[in-house]
Design an enzyme around this catalytic site. Structure first.
Site, PDB file in Angstrom:
ATOM      1  N   ASP A   1     -23.670  32.973   2.346  1.00  0.00           N
ATOM      2  CA  ASP A   1     -23.365  32.980   1.192  1.00  0.00           C
ATOM      3  C   ASP A   1     -23.880  33.851   0.389  1.00  0.00           C
ATOM      4  OD1 ASP A   1     -22.761  31.847  -1.282  1.00  0.00           O
ATOM      5  OD2 ASP A   1     -24.543  30.404  -1.461  1.00  0.00           O
TER       6      ASP A   1
ATOM      7  N   GLU B   1     -20.838  20.931  -0.471  1.00  0.00           N
ATOM      8  CA  GLU B   1     -21.911  20.811  -1.472  1.00  0.00           C
ATOM      9  C   GLU B   1     -21.928  19.726  -2.426  1.00  0.00           C
ATOM     10  OE1 GLU B   1     -22.694  24.769  -3.057  1.00  0.00           O
ATOM     11  OE2 GLU B   1     -23.920  25.482  -1.342  1.00  0.00           O
TER      12      GLU B   1
ATOM     13  N   GLU C   1     -26.150  36.584  -8.303  1.00  0.00           N
ATOM     14  CA  GLU C   1     -26.879  35.565  -7.867  1.00  0.00           C
ATOM     15  C   GLU C   1     -28.019  35.940  -6.710  1.00  0.00           C
ATOM     16  OE1 GLU C   1     -24.767  32.267  -5.835  1.00  0.00           O
ATOM     17  OE2 GLU C   1     -26.605  31.070  -5.627  1.00  0.00           O
TER      18      GLU C   1
END
Lengths: 678, 678
Positions: free
Chosen positions: B364, B285, B392
């Site tokens: 993820d 990323e 998240e």
């Protein structure tokens, strides 16, 4: 030249221009007893030196038996000019005369700033090689307010900025540099006469711009821009009396609040006598406003307007008020209706120096929207047409998207508010309703990038905005041709290819992104690139509600009734899919994918076709640009070439995402068998 | 108490607890010649005072004819303890003995930090009212590394943080306060022994954490945490030799780079002798990594690991490497396969003090994913299982979502790497492959909010993480029951209702968001709330590719072949929709909406049903919570009540958005006629 940036159309690249007008620039007489024409002199000197490589001699008295340029205020000229047209406060005269055996080119106006506009007009005509021996011109701006809105934050970032960082701010400080002045020159040369320095979303340090922490430095900026006829405005928070004044309310009917604004205005004008006024985004997207206190928008605006009135300041109030916390499940509420519903009942209640600033469309700067019905709705209210020069939803200065064609359509749109001839341009020039404090505001597309606008060709948008604000009747062909010649040169191929690219770029963008007034198929937040349902389940009120068989929102009299906010014949024209302009079909109507369009094909097939067609246009643009390599310096050529390459890739991505989206919804393939990814 | 925050399970609210164990706390003998047990003494004092309101007397020699607590290192005790079990370096003994006519409760361990763990165990058992007269316990942590990863930025924000701002950083400075120590206490009481202070995305000021600008202050933090047996780690940029060292490369095979890391390690250890090591997110990323230089992940890790090796430091290297610029049109690439493809060929090439940290699933941190096949794939590589305690994708500490149930499934998952019994927990405790430097890391869910975790019930996630890291064989029922009793009290209704809510919350969240392993239907960027196609045309490689008739990615041997990364029998089990666990059906398979599920209903109807069912569960949670009002102080009761109310509204939004999404795709209504918005 040692500048780290280029001067766009003021770069005076003389290499590719032929002009016979140099004889006017050897001797220049300035009627200027108090050195008020300092910047006029400077500007003429720069031009003569850079373009003709001559050092002009300046005089302060008429010369005998000579050919020369005479510049001054009309009332300071050594003779009377016979003119048969009014010259407005900001207008100017450019006229060739004979006087005492001299050939004189006279540039004159009623004010110093009007002369500045004349200087740039003279320079332009000189570069373009016009014969100035017979010139006899009076030019008056048709719009009173010709504004740029900067969405610059004090930390130096720019909201929706795609051309670098702020020219005005850095690290919560105000920046004054050579570039500041060059920016003033650039804007003045387009005819712009007002700029709002900071973002309408007033946060953090920006709240304090109207405090003594910042005012002395704002005054410095104002001074620089005033020299070029440009007034400085500031965006302020409606809650300033709370944030800065320590009051426990910002209620516009509170006498304490009114007093606070009065004193604040007085303080600001003590620093900046020529201050333009405030721009306020209230009750809009989480910004505070009068609604909190049960007051209406006019009450909110007027308390501030009244405070500015003794100083001839304007209060500009944005009409961008809507429910930004809509529930997507709610099919009754239609965001498109909000501004009209809120502001129409207040028509006539706004103070004389208050101006309502209205976005061109009822939504938010999409590539295609109908014109906001608030234009033509408001009859007794000063209005500013708000456009977005910065390309938030129109390619973010990566895509070539010339917005002149979009703006021209808007300006020419006839509201029929007082019958035929009630065009938007006639409303904001004061003709239709007689409201004089009107104009145009464009959200700036400039920043500290080498070419000011990120994409070199996006300079054309800034130029065109200024020119249309000066004269909305000017033709795009004329505006563009001049821009191309000044910026790149006069070769035929340049004119032909660039005109074609620019004039067709908006349509191409519309085709490969969201045709038929759909809009909003972008990635949420940053608004770049395709995301067909990115906003479909959000709180922003921007839904297309596509399902397996149909798409669009019914905004007709059988749906949300938005069409009824328009005057006749539009309410009827828009109400019926058969009479509705096809480019707005899905803005006003919910239609099945198999709806037959005028060309006999289905809506779905047309959507596929347009997406393929739009990309093909960019492929053509790439070719057309490559043909220009002999005529353009390498830096600029490569910069634009790279942008076009990215645009082409991103246009394909748009095409494929949107086509795939509809294919996945319907299972219906392209009738011509072109690739649609599964 | 004057603290502005509560101490969670260390709050010692004695009001609702009955304990008979106070007689152990009147007299305490510390075998502590050099005051190394300072914090042990402190902790016991706090507890005795706050819980029993007694002031313990401390002695340094055995007492005669008394009942007392004796605490010390095993080798410093006045007598030999007969124990029939090994005590590891971090383990402890808690044993009731008689010695010289005294009744002695002995708490001992081989190291000071091991005794700290024992103290919290003793406190816990005391509060829970256990009879300590017969206690005879040896407790050893099964995992060597029990880590928290803080994604804290130096400006004080926390990436994916939902519990306030950073405890460690503010305005680019390191904060040391009373709260720092209390945080160390809180973590030590769960058994955690290492924390990474800063975000794995190392940007701006964080780059300099390993420079002398910050190291003295990092050393202060390290000192505080070391007292509680916790080592400090830092996230570093792979490009540090460039950013900080002024080198023009970060190539891991460059001797200059190796030298730079060696010197850097030496410098750090000169400030912090007990420094834990580095965590590196490389080639991931947009973070730099060895790939730039044509080197592999092992080469990248080893150059840094070697530098840390002389100081017994660890280099933790994240396996979260994948192509984050995928083209959605590319159906060959499967992000799920990336980590295995990249790391499996490097098995055995990592240095001994290098550890590969692997996210639990191949994507993820979704609410449901299969376990990453890299576990069981790597046999000769140290591994850390990475979990996300911060929510998240699992409700952002607005939604109640107890993650113990998810983690337990992962830990118990049998990879069959060496036949039956090759569970994840047996891999990371070293049993299966004999790799010892293994463990668990959880991305922290803590911040400076009053209750540390935003949602009071999210404290259970932190607690459970620590407890499972100490002993992954512990039962959730046991872990939760203790947490509820310590945090809220022992009333039956509390235990019943809270257990039910927590144990069922993850399933409920899965049902009303994205069941069957779909995942990713969230808003891009912030990851809260529904956006069914939010990631569908993006570059992140996370697609469900739903169309009018089917949904899901075929990851079987006929599709992307992801299933082939598993050992038998999983590769076969996952390969066939009939044997694939239903909760993972759409992770592995692309299926038509009319696919018949085991319950005889279609896939589509099951999706509808689950969404309605999930919301009903939250309605039940609200009721169950309201029943607890008599047993919980008003502050906490109201805080959780408010959260549950928001969760209920947001759960309905999820239900409606996802149901509408599928209805709009298919046109098939709910067979039970419940409301699905059109």
């Amino acid at each position: 030249m040692s500048r780290e940036y280029e001067m766009a159309w003021l770069e005076y690249r003389n290499a590719y221009r032929i002009s016979q007008n140099d004889d006017w620039f050897h001797s220049i007489v300035l009627c200027d007893e108090n050195e008020e024409l300092r910047v006029v002199r400077e500007e003429l000197k720069i031009f003569a030196e850079e373009f003709f490589q001559i050092k002009p001699r300046f005089y302060n008295k008429p010369l005998k038996k000579r050919k020369y340029l005479l510049v001054g205020r009309i009332d300071a000229l050594p003779f009377e000019l016979k003119i048969d047209q009014d010259v407005h406060q900001e207008g100017f005269i450019l006229k060739s005369v004979r006087f005492k055996e001299s050939s004189i080119l006279v540039l004159a106006g009623p004010s110093n700033s009007s002369i500045i506009y004349g200087v740039y007009e003279l320079i332009k005509r000189t570069i373009l090689g016009e014969d100035l021996n017979q010139v006899n011109l009076v030019s008056n701006p048709k719009l009173r307010l010709r504004m740029l809105n900067h969405w610059d934050n004090l930390d130096g970032t720019i909201e929706r900025g795609y051309a670098g960082n702020s020219i005005f701010f850095k690290d919560d400080s105000i920046v004054v540099s050579n570039r500041t002045k060059d920016y003033a020159r650039l804007l003045a040369s387009t005819g712009i006469n007002g700029i709002v320095l900071n973002n309408v979303n007033v946060r953090k340090a920006a709240l304090k711009l109207i405090e003594k922490d910042y005012l002395p430095k704002v005054a410095k900026l104002a001074h620089i821009f005033n020299d070029y006829g440009i007034k400085i405005f500031l965006s302020v928070s409606f809650a300033s009396p709370i944030h800065l004044g320590g009051l426990n309310t910002a209620d516009p009917l509170s006498s304490l609040v009114a007093k606070w604004w009065r004193e604040k205005a007085k303080e600001i004008y003590s620093y900046i006598p020529n201050f333009g006024g405030f721009l306020v985004k209230a009750d809009s997207e989480f910004n505070p406003g009068p609604h909190v206190y049960g007051r209406n928008q006019a009450q909110g605006a007027n308390v501030i307007a009244k405070a500015l009135e003794p100083f001839d300041g304007y209060l500009i109030w944005r009409a961008f008020v809507y429910n930004c916390m809509q529930d997507w499940r709610d099919q009754e509420t239609d965001r498109a209706k909000a501004a009209y519903e809120i502001f129409k009942p207040l028509d006539g209640e706004f103070a004389e120096n208050a101006i309502v600033q209205i976005k061109y469309g009822p939504m938010d700067f999409q590539i295609r929207e109908p014109v906001s019905p608030l234009f033509g709705g408001l009859e007794k209210t000063n209005q500013i047409l708000e456009l977005q020069i910065t390309q938030e939803y129109t390619g973010q200065q990566i895509h070539l998207c010339y917005l002149g064609t979009l703006w021209k359509e808007i300006l020419d749109f006839d509201t029929y508010a007082k019958g035929e001839g009630s065009q938007i341009k006639r409303i904001i020039d004061g003709t239709v309703f007689g409201m004089k404090n009107c104009g145009m505001a464009g959200v700036a597309n400039t920043g500290d990038s080498v070419n000011w606008t990120g994409h070199d060709l996006a300079q054309a948008n800034l130029w065109t905005f200024g020119k249309l604000a000066w004269n909305p009747d000017d033709s795009l062909q004329h505006i563009l041709e001049e821009w191309i010649k000044l910026t790149f040169g006069s070769e035929k191929t340049l004119l032909k290819n660039l005109s074609h690219m620019l004039m067709n770029s908006r349509k191409a963008y519309e085709e490969y992104t969201t045709p038929y007034g759909l809009g909003w198929m972008v990635n949420p937040g940053h608004h770049y690139g395709p995301n067909p349902e990115g906003y479909e389940y959000s709180h922003w009120g921007t839904y297309h509600r596509a399902n397996w068989e149909a798409i669009g929102v019914d905004r007709t009299s059988k749906g949300t009734k938005f069409t009824q906010q328009y005057h006749s014949p539009w309410r009827k024209v828009y109400d019926d899919p058969n009479s509705c302009p096809e480019e707005l079909l899905l803005f006003f109507h919910r239609l099945r994918y198999d709806y037959k369009m005028k060309n006999g094909k289905t809506l779905l097939q047309n959507i596929y076709d347009l997406h393929f067609k739009g990309v093909e246009k960019i492929e053509e643009f790439v070719k057309l640009w490559n043909e220009l390599s002999p005529f353009i310096d390498e830096k600029r050529f490569t910069r634009v070439k790279d942008k076009l390459q990215t645009q082409l890739e991103n246009a394909k991505e748009w095409r494929d995402a949107v086509n795939t989206y509809f294919y996945r919804k319907t299972g219906i393939p392209d009738e011509r068998g072109r690739v649609i990814y599964p």
